[in-house]
Design an enzyme around this catalytic site. Structure first.
Site, short mmCIF file in Angstrom:
data_model
loop_
_atom_site.label_atom_id
_atom_site.label_comp_id
_atom_site.label_asym_id
_atom_site.label_seq_id
_atom_site.Cartn_x
_atom_site.Cartn_y
_atom_site.Cartn_z
N CYS A 107 0.85 -1.19 0.00
CA CYS A 107 0.00 0.00 0.00
C CYS A 107 0.89 1.24 0.00
O CYS A 107 1.81 1.35 0.82
CB CYS A 107 -0.89 -0.03 1.23
SG CYS A 107 -1.66 1.55 1.64
N GLU A 108 0.64 2.17 -0.90
CA GLU A 108 1.49 3.35 -0.99
C GLU A 108 1.25 4.34 0.15
O GLU A 108 2.07 5.25 0.36
CB GLU A 108 1.30 4.05 -2.32
CG GLU A 108 -0.04 4.71 -2.53
CD GLU A 108 -0.15 5.41 -3.88
OE1 GLU A 108 -0.86 6.42 -3.95
OE2 GLU A 108 0.46 4.94 -4.86
N HIS A 109 0.17 4.19 0.90
CA HIS A 109 -0.13 5.14 1.98
C HIS A 109 0.65 4.83 3.25
O HIS A 109 1.07 5.74 3.97
CB HIS A 109 -1.63 5.15 2.27
CG HIS A 109 -2.44 5.57 1.09
ND1 HIS A 109 -3.66 4.99 0.76
CD2 HIS A 109 -2.21 6.51 0.14
CE1 HIS A 109 -4.14 5.56 -0.32
NE2 HIS A 109 -3.29 6.48 -0.72
N HIS A 110 0.81 3.54 3.56
CA HIS A 110 1.51 3.15 4.79
C HIS A 110 2.67 2.19 4.54
O HIS A 110 3.36 1.81 5.47
CB HIS A 110 0.52 2.49 5.77
CG HIS A 110 -0.66 3.35 6.11
ND1 HIS A 110 -1.89 3.20 5.48
CD2 HIS A 110 -0.80 4.37 6.97
CE1 HIS A 110 -2.73 4.09 5.96
NE2 HIS A 110 -2.11 4.82 6.86
N GLN A 162 -5.17 -0.52 -4.62
CA GLN A 162 -5.81 -1.63 -5.32
C GLN A 162 -6.56 -1.16 -6.56
O GLN A 162 -6.58 -1.84 -7.59
CB GLN A 162 -6.74 -2.38 -4.38
CG GLN A 162 -7.35 -3.64 -4.99
CD GLN A 162 -8.16 -4.44 -3.98
OE1 GLN A 162 -7.85 -4.45 -2.80
NE2 GLN A 162 -9.21 -5.10 -4.45
N HIS A 222 -6.06 -5.93 3.31
CA HIS A 222 -5.09 -4.86 3.48
C HIS A 222 -4.61 -4.79 4.93
O HIS A 222 -5.41 -4.59 5.85
CB HIS A 222 -5.71 -3.52 3.08
CG HIS A 222 -6.00 -3.42 1.61
ND1 HIS A 222 -5.31 -2.57 0.77
CD2 HIS A 222 -6.91 -4.08 0.84
CE1 HIS A 222 -5.78 -2.69 -0.47
NE2 HIS A 222 -6.75 -3.60 -0.45
N CYS A 275 -3.02 -2.49 6.31
CA CYS A 275 -3.21 -1.17 6.91
C CYS A 275 -4.58 -1.06 7.59
O CYS A 275 -4.76 -0.27 8.51
CB CYS A 275 -3.04 -0.07 5.87
SG CYS A 275 -4.14 -0.20 4.45
#
Length: 200
Positions: free
Chosen positions: A89-92, A130, A158, A160
């Site tokens: 995941c690019e956020h976390h 995703q 996920h 996250c």
């Protein structure tokens, strides 16, 4: 032009050492002793793991498909389902993982079946969301193979969501995309029925 898909088990020493040093600083900043026995090799291992998990940036999914395209008159649905995928995941920068289901209807050309999972891997081994992953796989197959239609469904869990934030351990996210013939309800429903059924 980026080379076709290959397993990246060889690492650029300069980049690996730079990433290793950054992991060492992170470990120190969170209050750990990077010199204790269990952690002495962790920065290098983490650096190599990150480079492996993001090797998709150095690979060209379209070239992978082009390397195994064959003229063929078959024009019914081709499905490869339950393709395992692992991404970050690019956020976390936490993992998400699950399965991809891909179908296409040939338009004079077919592609080697092993190439579809490789396309999934190439896009999954990047920092992702995703929704974008689904679109990239869909567009790559559609633009390169130029079939009558393409369908992609991804189901993933996920970390996250499971380890932090809302901490919902049993949630699964489903995304889908359809092009060409699969935009017709009848064809789309046939695909969805087939990927949810068992042959046994």
């Amino acid at each position: 032009m980026a080379p076709p898909y290959r397993s990246l088990e060889e690492y650029n020493l300069e980049i690996t050492n730079d990433v290793k040093d950054r992991y060492s600083r992170i470990i120190k900043e969170i209050g750990e002793d990077v010199d204790r026995e269990g952690l002495t090799k962790t920065p290098e291992r983490a650096a190599k793991a990150m480079l492996f998990l993001t090797q998709g940036y150095k690979q060209n999914a379209a070239e992978v498909l082009k390397s195994a395209m064959f003229k063929e008159s078959y024009n019914e649905m081709v499905i490869v389902k339950d393709i395992e995928l692992y991404s970050l995941c690019e956020h976390h920068m936490l993992p998400f993982f699950g399965k991809a289901h891909i179908a296409y209807i040939p338009n004079g050309q077919i592609v080697g079946l092993s190439k579809l999972p490789r396309v999934v891997d190439i896009f999954a081994r990047r920092l992702q969301v995703q929704e974008r992953l689904t679109e990239q796989i869909l567009d790559c197959i559609n633009d390169t193979l130029k079939p009558q239609g393409v369908a992609v469904v991804i189901e993933a869990a996920h970390m996250c969501m499971m380890m932090r934030g809302v901490q919902k351990q049993n949630s699964v996210t489903t995304t889908s995309g359809f092009r060409g013939s699969f935009e017709k309800e009848e064809t789309r429903n046939e695909f969805l029925k087939l990927i949810s059924s068992s042959l046994s």
